[in-house]
Design an enzyme around this catalytic site. Structure first.
Site, PDB file in Angstrom:
ATOM      1  CD  GLU A   1      -3.930  -5.762   2.915  1.00  0.00           C
ATOM      2  OE1 GLU A   1      -4.772  -5.085   3.536  1.00  0.00           O
ATOM      3  OE2 GLU A   1      -2.719  -5.558   2.957  1.00  0.00           O
TER       4      GLU A   1
ATOM      5  CD  GLU B   1      -3.144  -0.993   2.112  1.00  0.00           C
ATOM      6  OE1 GLU B   1      -3.026  -0.228   3.079  1.00  0.00           O
ATOM      7  OE2 GLU B   1      -4.146  -1.692   1.923  1.00  0.00           O
TER       8      GLU B   1
HETATM    9  O1  AHR Z   1      -5.350  -5.810   6.891  1.00  0.00           O
HETATM   10  C1  AHR Z   1      -5.172  -4.712   7.734  1.00  0.00           C
HETATM   11  C2  AHR Z   1      -4.399  -3.591   7.058  1.00  0.00           C
HETATM   12  O2  AHR Z   1      -5.155  -3.100   5.994  1.00  0.00           O
HETATM   13  C3  AHR Z   1      -3.090  -3.958   6.416  1.00  0.00           C
HETATM   14  O3  AHR Z   1      -2.027  -3.933   7.300  1.00  0.00           O
HETATM   15  C4  AHR Z   1      -2.920  -2.882   5.380  1.00  0.00           C
HETATM   16  O4  AHR Z   1      -2.169  -3.312   4.272  1.00  0.00           O
HETATM   17  C5  AHR Z   1      -4.327  -2.484   5.030  1.00  0.00           C
HETATM   18  O5  AHR Z   1      -4.513  -1.124   5.079  1.00  0.00           O
END
Ligand code: AHR
Length: 504
Positions: A292, A173
Site C-alpha cells: 500500500e 495491517e
Molecule cells: O487503502 C485504504 C486503507 O488503508 C486500507 O484498507 C488499509 O489497509 C490501510 O489502512
C-alpha cells in the site's frame, strides 16, 4: 536557476525492475468495485457489468499484480460469501468501512475483470477474525485443479481451471488498533507462521507476504518487524510495508520530501529483516512487498465515514481524494524511491485504483477520467524496463521541517540492454527556482532522446475533475544532448521522465 548533475552508468545496477513493482490494489471500499469498475447499468458496461472505459484506463495505466479484496475490509471478510450463485450470496455488514457488502462481485467476477485488464491476482486472507483453516480452504478452492470438495465447488461454480494465485498476503495491517482482530506482534507472528506452514503444505509453490507495520510512524515499528520475522522468517518470502503521505498544515516543503521518508522506511525494514536473518545464520533474504503506497489525505476520512447503527450504505463516496499536480509530483518521487530499492522491493501495490484514493475516477452513468497521479504511474510502468540503476548526484539541498535537509533533486534510471533503451526519472522538489539538470549519459554510448514527459503546472494545485477532466496532462520538454551530456531545465515542483535509445 540552480544546477544539478547526474550520471547514468549501467555499472551502478541496483537490481532487475520486476513488473510487480507496478502493482495495484482493489479493496471492497466505497465506490471502488460497485459504481467504479462494476456498474451494470452504465452505457459502457460489458455483458458482465464491467465498465469498458475503466478497463481501457486500467490497461493504459499498466498495472501488473492486483491485491484483493482488502485492506481493512479483508479482516471481516468471509470468502465463501463471495462465490456461488449470486442470488444466494448474503449481504454483509462491512465493519471496517461501515458499509453493506452485497457480494455481487466476488472472486470469480473479479478474476474475469482481471483477465480483461491483463493483471494478475494477489489475494489477502483474513487473519483478523478468521484463521488458518479458512485460509487453507480458500487456497484449496483457488489453486487445486480438482478432486477435492472445495476445488470441485469452484468447478461447479463455473471455473474449471484453478485461479492459480501466486502471491498471498497473510492478513492486513495486523499491527493497527483499527484492524478487526488486531493483535500483538507475538500473537500475529505465531498465527502467521502456522498459517503459512499450512498453506505451503497444500501448495509449496506459492509466495507469502507477512504483515509488517502499517506505517513507519506506528509506535511498534521496527520491533513489530523483528518479532514477526523471528516467528516467520523461514515461512515467508516478503514482509509488507504501507505508507501514505499528505501535505500537513501547508508544509509543502516536507510533503515534497516524502520519498526521503519512504527511502528510510524501506532501508529500516531491510536492516531489521537482515538482522533477524543474520541472528539465525540464514542466507535467505526477505523481500519487501510495498503493498500500500500513495498520497492520501487520511485526516479527511472520519468526516465522511458513516457510523450510525442504521446507516450501512452500499458503495458510499469514501476516500475520493482529488489529486493536484503537487500530489502527482510527490507520487512520482515515491515511484523513484521504489525503483531505487529494486534490489529488495520485490512487489508494490498502488493503493488504490478506481475512485478510492485512485488514479482513475468515475461518475455513475457518466465519464471516467485520469487523475494527475495516473500519469507518472503509467509513464513509469511503460518505460522502466531492464534493471534499475543508481545515479550518483550532485544537487542543491532544501531544509524541511519533517525530514531535515534533503536533496532538491532525486532520480533513478533503468537500462534495458537487450532492447537498447534507457529511461531517466527525475523529481525537482524545490518550490521557488528552476533547476538546470545535466545528465551524463556517456556511459550508455551513442544515444538519442525518444520521449520526454514533464509533469508540472504553474498552479501546483491544478487537478483533473469531472468538470475539467483534461486540465492536467504531462507535456514534452526541450532537451539538449551534446557530447554525452543531456541537459534539461526543470521548473519548481516538477517530475520528468526521459527515454533514450542506443543509436550506435
Ligand atoms: O487503502 C485504504 C486503507 O488503508 C486500507 O484498507 C488499509 O489497509 C490501510 O489502512
Amino acid at each position: 536557476m540552480t544546477a544539478a548533475r547526474l550520471t547514468v552508468d549501467p555499472r551502478f545496477a541496483i537490481g532487475p525492475v520486476s513488473r510487480r513493482l507496478f502493482g495495484g490494489f482493489v479493496e471492497h471500499l466505497g465506490r471502488h468495485v460497485y459504481d467504479g469498475l462494476y456498474e451494470p447499468d452504465h452505457p459502457e458496461a460489458d455483458e458482465r457489468g464491467f465498465r469498458r472505459d475503466v478497463i481501457a484506463l486500467v490497461r493504459e495505466l499498466g498495472v501488473s499484480t492486483i491485491r484483493y479484496p482488502g485492506g481493512n475490509f479483508v479482516s471481516g471478510f468471509r470468502w465463501e460469501d463471495s462465490v456461488g450463485s449470486r442470488a444466494e450470496r448474503p449481504r454483509r455488514l462491512d465493519l471496517a468501512w461501515h458499509s453493506t457488502e452485497t457480494n455481487e462481485v466476488g472472486l470469480h467476477e473479479f478474476s474475469d475483470w482481471l483477465e480483461a485488464v491483463g493483471s494478475d491476482l494477489m489475494l489477502a486472507v483474513n487473519l483478523g477474525t478468521r484463521g488458518t483453516l479458512e485460509a487453507i480452504d480458500l487456497l484449496e478452492y483457488a489453486n487445486v485443479p480438482g478432486g477435492s470438495a472445495l476445488s470441485q465447488q469452484r468447478i461447479d461454480n463455473g471455473r474449471a481451471a484453478p485461479f492459480d494465485v501466486r502471491v498471498w498476503c497473510l492478513g492486513n495491517e495486523m499491527d493497527g488498533p483499527w484492524q478487526l482482530g488486531h493483535r500483538s506482534a507475538d500473537d500475529y507472528g505465531k498465527l502467521a507462521s502456522r498459517t503459512a506452514k499450512g498453506m505451503r503444505q497444500l501448495d509449496p509453490t506459492i509466495e507469502l507476504v507477512v504483515c509488517g507495520s502499517s506505517g513507519a510512524q506506528m509506535p511498534t515499528f521496527g520491533e513489530w518487524e523483528r518479532v514477526v520475522l523471528e516467528h516467520t522468517y523461514d515461512d515467508v518470502d516478503m514482509i509488507s510495508c504501507h505508507a501514505y503521505y499528505q501535505e500537513h498544515d501547508g508544509d509543502a516543503e516536507s510533503f515534497l520530501a516524502s520519498a526521503v521518508d519512504m527511502d528510510r522506511f524501506i532501508e529500516a525494514v531491510v536492516a531489521t529483516a537482515d538482522h533477524v536473518g543474520a541472528a539465525r545464520g540464514s542466507t535467505k533474504r526477505i523481500g519487501i512487498s510495498f503493498d500500500e503506497w500513495n498520497v492520501w489525505y487520511i485526516d479527511r476520512v472520519d468526516a465522511v465515514k458513516p457510523t450510525a447503527i442504521d446507516d450501512w450504505p452500499v458503495a458510499p463516496r469514501l476516500l475520493e481524494d482529488v489529486y493536484s499536480v503537487l500530489d502527482a509530483v510527490v507520487f512520482g518521487s515515491l515511484l523513484i524511491s521504489l525503483l531505487k530499492h529494486a534490489d529488495r522491493v520485490a512487489s508494490a501495490s498502488l493503493a488504490q485504483l478506481v475512485n478510492v484514493i485512485a488514479p482513475i475516477m468515475t461518475e455513475p452513468g457518466g465519464p471516467a477520467w485520469r487523475q494527475t497521479t495516473f500519469f507518472p504511474f503509467a509513464i513509469c510502468s511503460r518505460l522502466a524496463r531492464g534493471r534499475a540503476v543508481r545515479l550518483p548526484l550532485e544537487a542543491p539541498t532544501l531544509d524541511t521541517a519533517r525530514y531535515g535537509t534533503v536533496p532538491a533533486v532525486d532520480a533513478v534510471a533503468t537500462v534495458d540492454d537487450e532492447a537498447g533503451t534507457a529511461a531517466v526519472f527525475v523529481v525537482h522538489r524545490g518550490l521557488e527556482h528552476p533547476v538546470a539538470v545535466d545528465i551524463d549519459v556517456s556511459a550508455l554510448g551513442e544515444v538519442e532522446v525518444v520521449e520526454t514527459h514533464l509533469l508540472h503546472d504553474d498552479d501546483p494545485g491544478a487537478a483533473n475533475t469531472l468538470d475539467e477532466p483534461e486540465r492536467v496532462r504531462p507535456r514534452a520538454v526541450e532537451t539538449r544532448l551534446v557530447n554525452g551530456i543531456l541537459s534539461v531545465s526543470l521548473p519548481p515542483v516538477a517530475w520528468i521522465a526521459l527515454s533514450l535509445r542506443r543509436t550506435g
